[in-house]
Design a protein around this motif. Structure first.
Motif, PDB file in Angstrom:
ATOM      1  N   GLU A  68       0.849  -1.061  -0.010  1.00  0.00           N
ATOM      2  CA  GLU A  68      -0.112  -0.065  -0.052  1.00  0.00           C
ATOM      3  C   GLU A  68       0.783   1.224   0.011  1.00  0.00           C
ATOM      4  O   GLU A  68       0.581   2.327  -0.562  1.00  0.00           O
ATOM      5  CB  GLU A  68      -0.930   0.059   1.231  1.00  0.00           C
ATOM      6  N   LEU A  69       1.962   1.203   0.606  1.00  0.00           N
ATOM      7  CA  LEU A  69       2.849   2.322   0.732  1.00  0.00           C
ATOM      8  C   LEU A  69       3.366   2.627  -0.777  1.00  0.00           C
ATOM      9  O   LEU A  69       3.489   3.677  -1.065  1.00  0.00           O
ATOM     10  CB  LEU A  69       3.948   2.322   1.817  1.00  0.00           C
ATOM     11  N   VAL A  70       3.691   1.609  -1.178  1.00  0.00           N
ATOM     12  CA  VAL A  70       4.471   1.727  -2.751  1.00  0.00           C
ATOM     13  C   VAL A  70       3.488   2.096  -3.606  1.00  0.00           C
ATOM     14  O   VAL A  70       3.706   3.111  -4.511  1.00  0.00           O
ATOM     15  CB  VAL A  70       5.398   0.627  -3.083  1.00  0.00           C
ATOM     16  N   ARG A  71       2.396   1.752  -3.612  1.00  0.00           N
ATOM     17  CA  ARG A  71       1.273   2.114  -4.386  1.00  0.00           C
ATOM     18  C   ARG A  71       0.827   3.512  -4.374  1.00  0.00           C
ATOM     19  O   ARG A  71       0.486   4.195  -5.293  1.00  0.00           O
ATOM     20  CB  ARG A  71       0.134   1.027  -4.118  1.00  0.00           C
ATOM     21  N   ARG A  72       0.681   4.050  -2.835  1.00  0.00           N
ATOM     22  CA  ARG A  72       0.306   5.301  -2.932  1.00  0.00           C
ATOM     23  C   ARG A  72       1.377   6.278  -3.281  1.00  0.00           C
ATOM     24  O   ARG A  72       0.984   7.244  -3.756  1.00  0.00           O
ATOM     25  CB  ARG A  72       0.073   5.491  -1.256  1.00  0.00           C
ATOM     26  N   VAL A  73       2.661   5.980  -3.223  1.00  0.00           N
ATOM     27  CA  VAL A  73       3.753   6.808  -3.573  1.00  0.00           C
ATOM     28  C   VAL A  73       3.568   6.837  -4.994  1.00  0.00           C
ATOM     29  O   VAL A  73       3.632   8.004  -5.725  1.00  0.00           O
ATOM     30  CB  VAL A  73       4.936   6.337  -3.033  1.00  0.00           C
ATOM     31  N   ALA A  74       3.412   5.910  -5.644  1.00  0.00           N
ATOM     32  CA  ALA A  74       3.168   5.699  -7.370  1.00  0.00           C
ATOM     33  C   ALA A  74       1.927   6.626  -7.729  1.00  0.00           C
ATOM     34  O   ALA A  74       2.087   7.344  -8.776  1.00  0.00           O
ATOM     35  CB  ALA A  74       3.132   4.382  -7.531  1.00  0.00           C
ATOM     36  N   ASP A  75       0.953   6.384  -6.959  1.00  0.00           N
ATOM     37  CA  ASP A  75      -0.180   7.216  -7.525  1.00  0.00           C
ATOM     38  C   ASP A  75       0.142   8.777  -7.215  1.00  0.00           C
ATOM     39  O   ASP A  75      -0.339   9.579  -7.839  1.00  0.00           O
ATOM     40  CB  ASP A  75      -1.434   7.149  -6.412  1.00  0.00           C
ATOM     41  N   LEU A  76       0.983   9.097  -6.285  1.00  0.00           N
ATOM     42  CA  LEU A  76       1.214  10.578  -5.859  1.00  0.00           C
ATOM     43  C   LEU A  76       2.151  11.013  -7.133  1.00  0.00           C
ATOM     44  O   LEU A  76       1.831  12.123  -7.506  1.00  0.00           O
ATOM     45  CB  LEU A  76       1.866  10.840  -4.803  1.00  0.00           C
ATOM     46  N   LEU A  77       3.150  10.177  -7.352  1.00  0.00           N
ATOM     47  CA  LEU A  77       4.021  10.610  -8.529  1.00  0.00           C
ATOM     48  C   LEU A  77       3.287  10.730  -9.842  1.00  0.00           C
ATOM     49  O   LEU A  77       3.817  11.406 -10.867  1.00  0.00           O
ATOM     50  CB  LEU A  77       5.249   9.802  -8.347  1.00  0.00           C
ATOM     51  N   ASP A  78       2.380   9.767 -10.057  1.00  0.00           N
ATOM     52  CA  ASP A  78       1.727   9.708 -11.259  1.00  0.00           C
ATOM     53  C   ASP A  78       0.568  10.619 -11.656  1.00  0.00           C
ATOM     54  O   ASP A  78       0.007  10.452 -12.391  1.00  0.00           O
ATOM     55  CB  ASP A  78       1.371   8.249 -11.454  1.00  0.00           C
ATOM     56  N   ARG A  79       0.353  11.470 -10.722  1.00  0.00           N
ATOM     57  CA  ARG A  79      -0.756  12.472 -11.046  1.00  0.00           C
ATOM     58  C   ARG A  79      -0.847  13.147 -12.089  1.00  0.00           C
ATOM     59  O   ARG A  79      -1.835  13.671 -12.647  1.00  0.00           O
ATOM     60  CB  ARG A  79      -0.968  13.330  -9.627  1.00  0.00           C
ATOM     61  N   ASN A  80       0.330  13.447 -12.778  1.00  0.00           N
ATOM     62  CA  ASN A  80       0.119  14.437 -13.960  1.00  0.00           C
ATOM     63  C   ASN A  80       0.159  13.507 -15.195  1.00  0.00           C
ATOM     64  O   ASN A  80       0.295  14.100 -16.198  1.00  0.00           O
ATOM     65  CB  ASN A  80       1.373  15.319 -14.121  1.00  0.00           C
ATOM     66  N   ALA A  81       0.217  12.265 -15.088  1.00  0.00           N
ATOM     67  CA  ALA A  81       0.185  11.180 -16.380  1.00  0.00           C
ATOM     68  C   ALA A  81      -1.079  11.271 -17.064  1.00  0.00           C
ATOM     69  O   ALA A  81      -2.111  11.762 -16.445  1.00  0.00           O
ATOM     70  CB  ALA A  81       0.471   9.720 -15.927  1.00  0.00           C
ATOM     71  N   SER A  82      -0.875  11.338 -18.315  1.00  0.00           N
ATOM     72  CA  SER A  82      -2.065  11.587 -19.324  1.00  0.00           C
ATOM     73  C   SER A  82      -1.940  10.425 -20.331  1.00  0.00           C
ATOM     74  O   SER A  82      -0.846   9.919 -20.388  1.00  0.00           O
ATOM     75  CB  SER A  82      -2.346  12.938 -19.725  1.00  0.00           C
ATOM     76  N   ALA A  83      -2.680  10.391 -21.434  1.00  0.00           N
ATOM     77  CA  ALA A  83      -2.630   9.528 -22.313  1.00  0.00           C
ATOM     78  C   ALA A  83      -1.126   9.847 -23.201  1.00  0.00           C
ATOM     79  O   ALA A  83      -1.029  10.871 -23.721  1.00  0.00           O
ATOM     80  CB  ALA A  83      -3.549   9.622 -23.532  1.00  0.00           C
ATOM     81  N   GLY A  84      -0.636   8.767 -23.506  1.00  0.00           N
ATOM     82  CA  GLY A  84       0.781   8.876 -24.123  1.00  0.00           C
ATOM     83  C   GLY A  84       1.863   9.250 -23.572  1.00  0.00           C
ATOM     84  O   GLY A  84       2.720   9.185 -23.860  1.00  0.00           O
ATOM     85  N   GLN A  85       1.612   9.453 -22.230  1.00  0.00           N
ATOM     86  CA  GLN A  85       2.888   9.774 -21.190  1.00  0.00           C
ATOM     87  C   GLN A  85       3.201   8.405 -20.587  1.00  0.00           C
ATOM     88  O   GLN A  85       2.343   7.337 -20.369  1.00  0.00           O
ATOM     89  CB  GLN A  85       2.427  10.700 -20.279  1.00  0.00           C
ATOM     90  N   VAL A  86       4.624   8.089 -20.133  1.00  0.00           N
ATOM     91  CA  VAL A  86       4.914   7.096 -19.398  1.00  0.00           C
ATOM     92  C   VAL A  86       4.353   7.277 -18.053  1.00  0.00           C
ATOM     93  O   VAL A  86       4.526   8.242 -17.223  1.00  0.00           O
ATOM     94  CB  VAL A  86       6.431   7.062 -19.422  1.00  0.00           C
ATOM     95  N   ALA A  87       3.781   6.129 -17.371  1.00  0.00           N
ATOM     96  CA  ALA A  87       3.072   6.137 -16.071  1.00  0.00           C
ATOM     97  C   ALA A  87       4.168   5.589 -15.193  1.00  0.00           C
ATOM     98  O   ALA A  87       4.852   4.621 -15.348  1.00  0.00           O
ATOM     99  CB  ALA A  87       1.999   5.163 -16.001  1.00  0.00           C
ATOM    100  N   ILE A  88       3.749   5.991 -14.072  1.00  0.00           N
ATOM    101  CA  ILE A  88       4.682   5.537 -12.733  1.00  0.00           C
ATOM    102  C   ILE A  88       3.993   4.271 -12.209  1.00  0.00           C
ATOM    103  O   ILE A  88       2.972   4.616 -11.640  1.00  0.00           O
ATOM    104  CB  ILE A  88       5.024   6.615 -11.821  1.00  0.00           C
ATOM    105  N   ARG A  89       4.737   3.215 -12.477  1.00  0.00           N
ATOM    106  CA  ARG A  89       3.817   1.915 -11.770  1.00  0.00           C
ATOM    107  C   ARG A  89       4.610   1.325 -10.964  1.00  0.00           C
ATOM    108  O   ARG A  89       5.913   1.133 -11.063  1.00  0.00           O
ATOM    109  CB  ARG A  89       3.613   1.052 -13.098  1.00  0.00           C
ATOM    110  N   PRO A  90       4.161   0.747  -9.631  1.00  0.00           N
ATOM    111  CA  PRO A  90       4.539  -0.153  -8.842  1.00  0.00           C
ATOM    112  C   PRO A  90       4.999  -1.669  -9.219  1.00  0.00           C
ATOM    113  O   PRO A  90       4.229  -1.922 -10.232  1.00  0.00           O
ATOM    114  CB  PRO A  90       3.763  -0.061  -7.578  1.00  0.00           C
ATOM    115  N   PRO A  91       5.656  -2.286  -8.810  1.00  0.00           N
ATOM    116  CA  PRO A  91       5.830  -3.738  -9.124  1.00  0.00           C
ATOM    117  C   PRO A  91       4.489  -4.398  -9.072  1.00  0.00           C
ATOM    118  O   PRO A  91       3.619  -4.236  -8.381  1.00  0.00           O
ATOM    119  CB  PRO A  91       6.797  -4.368  -8.300  1.00  0.00           C
ATOM    120  N   PRO A  92       4.355  -5.154 -10.266  1.00  0.00           N
ATOM    121  CA  PRO A  92       2.932  -6.157 -10.245  1.00  0.00           C
ATOM    122  C   PRO A  92       2.739  -7.012  -8.993  1.00  0.00           C
ATOM    123  O   PRO A  92       1.901  -7.288  -8.548  1.00  0.00           O
ATOM    124  CB  PRO A  92       3.194  -7.026 -11.456  1.00  0.00           C
ATOM    125  N   ALA A  93       4.012  -7.376  -8.467  1.00  0.00           N
ATOM    126  CA  ALA A  93       3.863  -8.151  -7.322  1.00  0.00           C
ATOM    127  C   ALA A  93       3.103  -7.550  -6.162  1.00  0.00           C
ATOM    128  O   ALA A  93       2.314  -8.278  -5.376  1.00  0.00           O
ATOM    129  CB  ALA A  93       5.305  -8.793  -6.692  1.00  0.00           C
TER     130      ALA A  93
END
Length: 753
Positions: free
Chosen positions: A379-404
């Motif tokens: 949850e911590l890693v996922r929340r940080v990823a969501d925080l950093l990815d707030r400006n992502a839009s179509a065509g941009q590289v998303a900040i993603r946590p590991p699938p595990a």
């Protein structure tokens, strides 16, 4: 006798009796439990308070003394809240003590739990690595969209990858230093508390309070710090190995050295005699410290190697090697838990009197601890990823946590959901039986209730039925732990590159939208759990009534010395038990007789203390327990330490001058040897049959004369002011002065003379 004479050390008359009260979880402080209290021993963390002497000429005690220990498990609010986040380490530590009464499996259980503890330390570091190195240094700082509007990150944007990784390595290194510092502080308070003399008891529980855990914890702490820095090194080297120009010879050498450090850590924790041998052996301490120093030095060299790497890095995707490392770590959790189940079910060396379902305690606690740790990290890693990815839009590289981590959140949600469903079914299916038993009890206690007591009778019946629900707590814990272990095993599917939504949609024909909704709901559930634990910690610190309800689980866990994980909270029994033994020995040496009264968790401390007393001391002691969880909780969860042999030895040591008061409305305390319930025959004979005294609760169904409300349903409330408590204390004083070993055997409290 006066309070002042005892405090100044004057020799008291030989017939003076001190009633030494040991409270339970967050019971009122000494100022509320005794009149005009004066602290006569101890310090601000725990101490003995002397009350005003009772009126002379009674058959009760001449002096009341209270041992206040409630600040030892929690203390300040910061420490209370920190315990919330140390919960996984605490549960793993408890798992070692929940092993079955099977000497042949002790070493294997300790080794497996300690290896699992190393993986939790590695997960702690990998969580910091995921936030600082994977999401921030690797993914965000290589994306202009992520850096846009973030001046606190853009200062490193565009810098060489090696420099970014090196700079943000300070975050996981600081996390290691923080938990290292925090784990060394609490134990210092308890170092001076040791029993007055060695006990002659051969029961395993007698080691609590006598075992100097600090040398073991010092060695384990050094090994875990070495493993933590080696995990950080492995993460950096995995990224360095994936460099565009390939790994340099120095990188390969450092990788081999890092693997050797990790392997050495595993070997050391799997060899209990090596780290548990003579606490004063400087060679063993030197081995652990040398390993820790080697790991720290290796980290410095690895950081230099990463910093010196050429600038052309391949930065697509996540941090190289990070996601597979997490997946293999979760798979290792599943393997270790399966091995723990196999070992605890092994019949070799089994002691008689233990039922097989109790053997699931150790793997259940270990699985719960590992599952909560994985959920918190995900949850911590996922929340940080969501925080950093707030400006992502179509065509941009998303900040993603590991699938595990997505698999971990799905597993947590599944375990909680199924456990809640099973709990609801258990409550519904057992309601009729619990209500029938409660009705039989009420029919005996109140055979002819007045018509106006119908509503009150219903409330009492519901209270008794709810109290009996505690009997189903162990199997529900096993259900959740089993589902948590299954969740760790299914995480390995990530190695095939499969997403939870794709797998479930393919084989269960569940709509993809519903699956994503469930995973998102699981994430929210983890956040709510963390928030609830934090709020619960605040309320537990500020509100004694709330802490009395939820704090029993925490105090049950921190009663045990640290044996599996050095970052778990310290054991308050390491101080409380020796301190009680010293005080009782001192009072006896001054010519007193002592009646020890233990309420709730205090009765557990008292039982362990009596096993520490020399025979010349215990011969002048009587015991009164009330609201005691010795049988109901401790005998179920810790069969190797709380069994019939231990209980009978406690009775023998005090000459069976022991009375246990219990109520059917109490969900925590219960009978110790025989229930004496109206609906069941006695289950004990001999002196032990005289110990338990069932108290009808409430005292009546209608308001007594002179009152406007009926007597309250007391449940697990303390009963020092109850008539039954006063009468039992008076009886024990008479028996102690007369040297009589046994008392009346009926199930009602003695009538005051």
């Amino acid at each position: 006798m006066s309070t002042g004479s005892a405090a100044t050390g004057g020799l008291a008359p030989p017939e003076d009796v001190v009633e030494l009260r040991v409270h339970g979880v967050s019971t009122p402080a000494a100022e509320q439990m005794a009149q005009t209290p004066v602290q006569v021993a101890g310090d601000r963390n725990a101490g003995f308070y002397r009350a005003r002497p009772s009126c002379a000429g009674t058959d009760r005690t001449d002096t009341v003394e209270v041992y206040r220990w409630s600040d030892l498990p929690s203390g300040t609010m910061i420490r209370t809240l920190s315990m919330v986040f140390l919960l996984p380490f605490t549960l793993l530590n408890v798992a070692v003590w929940m092993r079955p009464g099977n000497p042949g499996t002790d070493a294997a259980v300790r080794a497996l739990c300690r290896v699992l503890g190393l993986t939790l330390t590695a997960l702690y570091v990998l969580t910091a690595v995921g936030v600082a190195l994977d999401l921030t240094a690797w993914q965000c700082m290589s994306s202009p969209d992520c850096l846009s509007g973030r001046s606190w990150l853009s200062w490193l944007g565009g810098r060489p990858t090696g420099l970014r990784l090196t700079a943000l390595t300070a975050v996981p290194a600081a996390a290691i230093a923080l938990i290292w510092w925090a784990s060394t502080r609490p134990g210092r308070t308890f170092n001076a508390f040791r029993p007055p003399e060695s006990t002659r008891s051969g029961h395993p529980l007698s080691t609590v309070g006598q075992w100097d855990a600090e040398p073991l914890m010092g060695r384990l702490r050094s090994i875990h710090i070495a493993a933590a820095f080696a995990t950080l090194d492995a993460s950096l080297l995995a990224a360095r190995t994936a460099h565009a120009q390939g790994p340099a010879p120095a990188t390969i050498v450092l990788t081999v050295a890092t693997g050797a450090v990790l392997a050495t850590c595993v070997v050391l924790v799997c060899t209990p005699p090596l780290i548990e041998r003579d606490p004063t052996d400087p060679r063993l301490d030197g081995i652990a410290r040398a390993l820790r120093t080697t790991a720290i030095g290796l980290t410095i060299v690895v950081v230099v190697d990463v910093l010196a790497a050429p600038a052309d890095w391949r930065e697509e995707g996540g941090l190289p090697g990070y996601a597979p490392t997490l997946t293999w770590l979760f798979g290792t959790h599943a393997v270790l838990l399966a091995a723990l189940v196999s070992v605890t079910l092994r019949p070799r060396g089994q002691r008689s009197g233990h039922r097989r379902p109790r053997y699931f305690g150790a793997p259940a606690a270990a699985a719960a601890g590992a599952g909560i740790a994985v959920a918190f990290s995900a949850e911590l890693v996922r929340r940080v990823a969501d925080l950093l990815d707030r400006n992502a839009s179509a065509g941009q590289v998303a900040i993603r946590p590991p699938p595990a981590f997505t698999w971990a959140i799905y597993g947590f949600f599944r375990a909680v959901l199924i456990t809640l469903v099973v709990t609801g079914l258990v409550v519904l299916l057992t309601r009729r039986g619990r209500t029938r038993a409660a009705t039989a009890i009420l029919a005996r206690d109140f055979p002819n209730p007045p018509p106006e007591a119908v509503a009150r009778l219903r409330q009492v019946r519901q209270a008794i039925a709810r109290a009996r629900s505690t009997e189903w707590l162990p199997p529900l814990v096993v259900v959740y732990a089993g589902l948590g272990g299954l969740g760790a095993a299914t995480t390995v599917i990530d190695l095939l590159g499969e997403h939870p939504g794709d797998v479930i949609q393919r084989y269960a024909q569940v709509p993809a939208g519903l699956i994503e909704f469930g995973i998102g709901l699981g994430s929210q559930l983890i956040s709510a759990t963390v928030l609830g634990l934090v709020i619960g910690g605040i309320f537990a610190y500020r509100t004694p009534g709330f802490r009395r309800r939820v704090g029993v689980l925490w105090d049950l866990a921190t009663f045990w010395p640290r044996a599996a994980h050095p970052f778990a909270p310290p054991c308050y029994a390491e101080r409380a038990v020796p301190e009680l033994a010293r005080r009782i020995t001192y009072l006896i040496s001054r010519g007193h007789l002592v009646v020890i009264t233990g309420y709730s968790q205090g009765s557990v401390l008292v039982a362990a203390t009596i096993l520490q007393l020399a025979p010349r001391v215990s011969d002048r002691v009587a015991l009164l327990t009330h609201g005691s969880p010795l049988r109901r909780l401790y005998a179920r969860f810790f069969p190797a330490y709380f069994d019939d042999d231990m209980l009978h030895e406690v009775g023998d040591r005090v000459g069976w001058r022991w009375v246990n008061l219990w109520r059917d409305t109490d969900p925590i305390g219960s009978w110790t040897f025989s229930g004496h319930r109206p609906d069941t025959p006695p289950t004990s004979t001999g002196p032990s049959a005289t110990v338990d005294r069932r108290l009808p609760d409430p005292a009546g169904l209608v308001a007594p004369p002179g009152d406007s409300v009926p007597p309250p349903i007391k449940g697990h409330s303390p009963g020092e002011s109850d008539e039954a408590f006063v009468a039992a204390t008076r009886e024990l004083v008479v028996r102690l002065r007369a040297g009589q070993p046994t008392g009346p055997g009926d199930d009602s409290p003695p009538t005051p003379s």
